[in-house]
Write a protein that holds these residues in place. Sequence first.
Motif, PDB file in Angstrom:
ATOM      1  N   GLY A 289     -37.534 -25.749 -25.429  1.00 39.03           N
ATOM      2  CA  GLY A 289     -36.624 -24.535 -25.467  1.00 39.03           C
ATOM      3  C   GLY A 289     -35.916 -24.278 -24.437  1.00 39.03           C
ATOM      4  O   GLY A 289     -36.087 -24.938 -23.194  1.00 39.03           O
ATOM      5  N   PHE A 290     -34.725 -23.531 -24.416  1.00 39.60           N
ATOM      6  CA  PHE A 290     -33.777 -23.420 -23.348  1.00 39.60           C
ATOM      7  C   PHE A 290     -33.245 -21.944 -23.214  1.00 39.60           C
ATOM      8  O   PHE A 290     -32.562 -21.541 -24.073  1.00 39.60           O
ATOM      9  CB  PHE A 290     -32.689 -24.652 -23.688  1.00 39.60           C
ATOM     10  CG  PHE A 290     -31.343 -24.375 -22.730  1.00 39.60           C
ATOM     11  CD1 PHE A 290     -31.747 -24.768 -21.432  1.00 39.60           C
ATOM     12  CD2 PHE A 290     -30.245 -24.389 -23.092  1.00 39.60           C
ATOM     13  CE1 PHE A 290     -30.617 -24.775 -20.547  1.00 39.60           C
ATOM     14  CE2 PHE A 290     -29.125 -24.300 -22.369  1.00 39.60           C
ATOM     15  CZ  PHE A 290     -29.328 -24.464 -20.807  1.00 39.60           C
ATOM     16  N   VAL A 291     -33.520 -21.571 -22.014  1.00 34.33           N
ATOM     17  CA  VAL A 291     -32.881 -20.139 -21.821  1.00 34.33           C
ATOM     18  C   VAL A 291     -31.956 -20.396 -20.634  1.00 34.33           C
ATOM     19  O   VAL A 291     -32.134 -20.746 -19.439  1.00 34.33           O
ATOM     20  CB  VAL A 291     -33.849 -19.203 -21.241  1.00 34.33           C
ATOM     21  CG1 VAL A 291     -33.451 -17.976 -20.927  1.00 34.33           C
ATOM     22  CG2 VAL A 291     -35.063 -18.830 -22.429  1.00 34.33           C
ATOM     23  N   PRO A 292     -30.539 -20.117 -21.053  1.00 33.69           N
ATOM     24  CA  PRO A 292     -29.636 -20.728 -20.178  1.00 33.69           C
ATOM     25  C   PRO A 292     -29.211 -19.619 -19.010  1.00 33.69           C
ATOM     26  O   PRO A 292     -29.438 -18.520 -19.273  1.00 33.69           O
ATOM     27  CB  PRO A 292     -28.203 -20.985 -21.130  1.00 33.69           C
ATOM     28  CG  PRO A 292     -28.516 -20.058 -22.040  1.00 33.69           C
ATOM     29  CD  PRO A 292     -29.924 -19.842 -22.522  1.00 33.69           C
ATOM     30  N   LEU A 363     -35.340 -14.963 -24.900  1.00 35.06           N
ATOM     31  CA  LEU A 363     -36.385 -15.311 -24.361  1.00 35.06           C
ATOM     32  C   LEU A 363     -37.486 -15.478 -25.683  1.00 35.06           C
ATOM     33  O   LEU A 363     -38.261 -16.384 -25.581  1.00 35.06           O
ATOM     34  CB  LEU A 363     -37.047 -14.388 -23.186  1.00 35.06           C
ATOM     35  CG  LEU A 363     -36.570 -14.520 -22.034  1.00 35.06           C
ATOM     36  CD1 LEU A 363     -36.853 -13.315 -21.025  1.00 35.06           C
ATOM     37  CD2 LEU A 363     -36.989 -15.760 -21.165  1.00 35.06           C
ATOM     38  N   ALA A 364     -37.569 -14.489 -26.572  1.00 33.69           N
ATOM     39  CA  ALA A 364     -38.653 -14.449 -27.792  1.00 33.69           C
ATOM     40  C   ALA A 364     -38.291 -15.736 -28.420  1.00 33.69           C
ATOM     41  O   ALA A 364     -39.147 -16.573 -29.009  1.00 33.69           O
ATOM     42  CB  ALA A 364     -38.255 -13.300 -28.498  1.00 33.69           C
ATOM     43  N   ARG A 365     -36.893 -16.080 -28.947  1.00 38.43           N
ATOM     44  CA  ARG A 365     -36.564 -17.192 -29.614  1.00 38.43           C
ATOM     45  C   ARG A 365     -37.134 -18.399 -28.908  1.00 38.43           C
ATOM     46  O   ARG A 365     -37.523 -19.415 -29.598  1.00 38.43           O
ATOM     47  CB  ARG A 365     -35.048 -17.145 -29.826  1.00 38.43           C
ATOM     48  CG  ARG A 365     -34.680 -18.271 -30.846  1.00 38.43           C
ATOM     49  CD  ARG A 365     -33.096 -18.303 -30.743  1.00 38.43           C
ATOM     50  NE  ARG A 365     -32.705 -18.617 -29.777  1.00 38.43           N
ATOM     51  CZ  ARG A 365     -31.419 -18.407 -29.031  1.00 38.43           C
ATOM     52  NH1 ARG A 365     -30.627 -17.571 -29.746  1.00 38.43           N
ATOM     53  NH2 ARG A 365     -30.952 -18.773 -27.926  1.00 38.43           N
ATOM     54  N   GLU A 366     -36.735 -18.821 -27.392  1.00 41.80           N
ATOM     55  CA  GLU A 366     -36.758 -19.938 -27.204  1.00 41.80           C
ATOM     56  C   GLU A 366     -38.350 -20.347 -26.738  1.00 41.80           C
ATOM     57  O   GLU A 366     -38.794 -21.375 -26.554  1.00 41.80           O
ATOM     58  CB  GLU A 366     -35.949 -20.038 -25.777  1.00 41.80           C
ATOM     59  CG  GLU A 366     -34.368 -20.009 -25.950  1.00 41.80           C
ATOM     60  CD  GLU A 366     -34.128 -21.008 -27.052  1.00 41.80           C
ATOM     61  OE1 GLU A 366     -34.587 -22.265 -26.965  1.00 41.80           O
ATOM     62  OE2 GLU A 366     -33.244 -20.679 -28.045  1.00 41.80           O
ATOM     63  N   MET A 367     -39.004 -19.209 -26.340  1.00 41.46           N
ATOM     64  CA  MET A 367     -40.434 -19.184 -26.080  1.00 41.46           C
ATOM     65  C   MET A 367     -41.279 -19.730 -27.258  1.00 41.46           C
ATOM     66  O   MET A 367     -42.132 -20.655 -27.303  1.00 41.46           O
ATOM     67  CB  MET A 367     -41.115 -18.052 -25.435  1.00 41.46           C
ATOM     68  CG  MET A 367     -40.720 -17.987 -23.817  1.00 41.46           C
ATOM     69  SD  MET A 367     -41.843 -16.717 -23.053  1.00 41.46           S
ATOM     70  CE  MET A 367     -41.115 -15.113 -23.817  1.00 41.46           C
ATOM     71  N   ALA A 370     -40.296 -23.271 -28.011  1.00 41.09           N
ATOM     72  CA  ALA A 370     -41.054 -24.486 -26.892  1.00 41.09           C
ATOM     73  C   ALA A 370     -42.298 -25.026 -27.084  1.00 41.09           C
ATOM     74  O   ALA A 370     -43.284 -24.309 -26.534  1.00 41.09           O
ATOM     75  CB  ALA A 370     -40.787 -23.646 -25.390  1.00 41.09           C
ATOM     76  N   ARG A 371     -42.462 -25.785 -27.844  1.00 40.29           N
ATOM     77  CA  ARG A 371     -43.813 -26.400 -28.157  1.00 40.29           C
ATOM     78  C   ARG A 371     -44.326 -27.208 -27.028  1.00 40.29           C
ATOM     79  O   ARG A 371     -45.325 -27.316 -26.820  1.00 40.29           O
ATOM     80  CB  ARG A 371     -44.040 -27.158 -29.478  1.00 40.29           C
ATOM     81  CG  ARG A 371     -43.570 -26.272 -30.755  1.00 40.29           C
ATOM     82  CD  ARG A 371     -43.626 -27.116 -31.644  1.00 40.29           C
ATOM     83  NE  ARG A 371     -43.042 -28.478 -32.156  1.00 40.29           N
ATOM     84  CZ  ARG A 371     -41.653 -28.574 -32.288  1.00 40.29           C
ATOM     85  NH1 ARG A 371     -41.071 -27.772 -32.600  1.00 40.29           N
ATOM     86  NH2 ARG A 371     -41.378 -29.808 -32.194  1.00 40.29           N
ATOM     87  N   ARG A 372     -43.411 -27.978 -26.291  1.00 41.33           N
ATOM     88  CA  ARG A 372     -43.621 -28.916 -25.224  1.00 41.33           C
ATOM     89  C   ARG A 372     -43.145 -28.560 -24.028  1.00 41.33           C
ATOM     90  O   ARG A 372     -43.563 -28.610 -23.022  1.00 41.33           O
ATOM     91  CB  ARG A 372     -43.150 -30.224 -25.817  1.00 41.33           C
ATOM     92  CG  ARG A 372     -43.804 -30.999 -26.971  1.00 41.33           C
ATOM     93  CD  ARG A 372     -43.078 -32.185 -27.376  1.00 41.33           C
ATOM     94  NE  ARG A 372     -43.711 -33.079 -26.530  1.00 41.33           N
ATOM     95  CZ  ARG A 372     -43.038 -34.545 -26.850  1.00 41.33           C
ATOM     96  NH1 ARG A 372     -42.319 -34.815 -27.707  1.00 41.33           N
ATOM     97  NH2 ARG A 372     -43.500 -35.437 -25.947  1.00 41.33           N
ATOM     98  N   LEU A 373     -41.812 -27.926 -23.848  1.00 35.68           N
ATOM     99  CA  LEU A 373     -41.166 -27.713 -22.516  1.00 35.68           C
ATOM    100  C   LEU A 373     -40.380 -26.808 -22.810  1.00 35.68           C
ATOM    101  O   LEU A 373     -39.602 -26.478 -24.017  1.00 35.68           O
ATOM    102  CB  LEU A 373     -40.471 -29.129 -22.279  1.00 35.68           C
ATOM    103  CG  LEU A 373     -39.459 -28.960 -21.056  1.00 35.68           C
ATOM    104  CD1 LEU A 373     -40.243 -28.727 -19.666  1.00 35.68           C
ATOM    105  CD2 LEU A 373     -38.522 -30.130 -20.930  1.00 35.68           C
ATOM    106  N   LEU A 374     -40.485 -25.728 -21.799  1.00 31.31           N
ATOM    107  CA  LEU A 374     -39.345 -24.500 -21.851  1.00 31.31           C
ATOM    108  C   LEU A 374     -38.629 -24.941 -20.336  1.00 31.31           C
ATOM    109  O   LEU A 374     -39.163 -24.917 -19.436  1.00 31.31           O
ATOM    110  CB  LEU A 374     -40.101 -23.155 -21.775  1.00 31.31           C
ATOM    111  CG  LEU A 374     -39.195 -21.819 -21.482  1.00 31.31           C
ATOM    112  CD1 LEU A 374     -38.202 -21.757 -22.954  1.00 31.31           C
ATOM    113  CD2 LEU A 374     -39.746 -20.696 -21.520  1.00 31.31           C
ATOM    114  N   ILE A 375     -37.271 -24.842 -20.580  1.00 28.83           N
ATOM    115  CA  ILE A 375     -36.267 -24.829 -19.449  1.00 28.83           C
ATOM    116  C   ILE A 375     -35.579 -23.519 -19.485  1.00 28.83           C
ATOM    117  O   ILE A 375     -34.956 -22.878 -20.537  1.00 28.83           O
ATOM    118  CB  ILE A 375     -35.184 -26.012 -19.782  1.00 28.83           C
ATOM    119  CG1 ILE A 375     -35.892 -27.295 -19.825  1.00 28.83           C
ATOM    120  CG2 ILE A 375     -34.149 -25.747 -18.530  1.00 28.83           C
ATOM    121  CD1 ILE A 375     -34.699 -28.364 -20.477  1.00 28.83           C
TER     122      ILE A 375
END
Length: 455
Positions: A289-292, A363-367, A370-375
């Motif tokens: 997942g990626f929250v820019p 944040l809701a979408r990317e979390m 993020a099954r393995r990594l959240l940036i």
Amino acid sequence: MNILAGVYAPDAGTIELFGRAVRFQSPRDAMRAGIGMVHQHFAQVPGCTVAQNLALAARQGPFFLRRAAVEKQLADLCRAYGLRPAPQAVVGELSVGERQQLELLRLLAADAQVLILDEPTAVLTPGESERLFVILKDLAARGRAILFITHKLDEVRAAAHRLTVLRKGRLVAAGLAAPDCDCSQIASLMVGEAPPAAGAYTPGEPGEVVFALDNATVEGARGGLALGGLSFQVRAGEICAIAGVAGNGQRELAEAALGLRRLANGRRLLGGEDITAWPTHRIRRAGIGFVPEDRMTLGICGGLSLADNLNLPAFGADAPFLLRRTVLLARARELAAATRVIYKDLAQPIRSLSGGNVQRAILAREMAAARRLLIVSQPTRGLDIAAAAEVRAALLALRRRGVAILLISYDLDEIAELADRALVLNRGCLAAEYHRPLPPHATIGLAMAGGERAS
């Protein structure tokens, strides 16, 4: 504030400026009257240079502008107020912190007498915030009126003379002497109840290495290196924080980790596998997942609906040919509820939401992705106290599920609350690495400024 800045027209009531009633048809009218606003989402032309954007802000002037004159004006303003954007730098390639400085320069160049600043310190380090307060106090002493919008209570007491509190669009308190107000009193007025207690750090249980950059080098858009031989790892169930002054490689680091920027040298590893050659969509599908940092440019498709933006991962190359609308809407409602997104209709364009609600949606979408990594960059930027506490709790819950989290933040209090380990970037290089217990903010700030190297 948008009504005062001429963005919206009021349905009722009046605006008085310097003792007379005024009505604005556009932001240009407000600027001509001497009112300028720095929005959370910057009003800039990304493809133009800093000097060209400054020229566009001029209230009046000749049909042809001399570039040298504009650049001299910019240099004089930067020198007078301690700001740093280079005249020939392309705005779209600046960090968010540098773009915020350009917004302030734009108002000063237009000789605005009333300055409205919406969350101006959201992307600044404590030292940069203190310098901004010095500038604002100097401007106030010279006769300018400043409206300073913030959720950071220590800033209210440090920077403001008087305090007004709004909650859900209504006036809760006005005319309070800001330096005399207690932070808990202000917080209670803001949220309508006792504020959530500041969280103490709870240790995680780091597992295997999930993601790593190995000797990563990224070329900068303005020449030179944005990242110079950077190596680090993030483990399952760990929050690894990146601290640094804006413009020291944080944006390039996040984009390089996701494959949005090519590595000139080095490797990108996921679960021990070399993914340097993988395209971004394949990296995303691997559970990242990626929250820019720049949520309005990279985080959303502004013209699409809230529901479509929440379901963007479902529209990938491996999605089924037909997608059931009822399923997508149900999924969107579930994600919006998870982070308490406030909206009227899932069909409304996401760009019509407030900045804080856009952040909640991303944040809701990317979390969820993020099954393995959240940036995640600046996760609580623009959020009120209660919402920020909820987001931090969600990140800790994600860590407990074994997800690796790469947290990029300018908020040292946030890093102190969440991070298991903190890395400091200075000019694209690793300046320091701190394990628990983390040192005082002053020590980390010194490393951010290039004054200390530690491990």
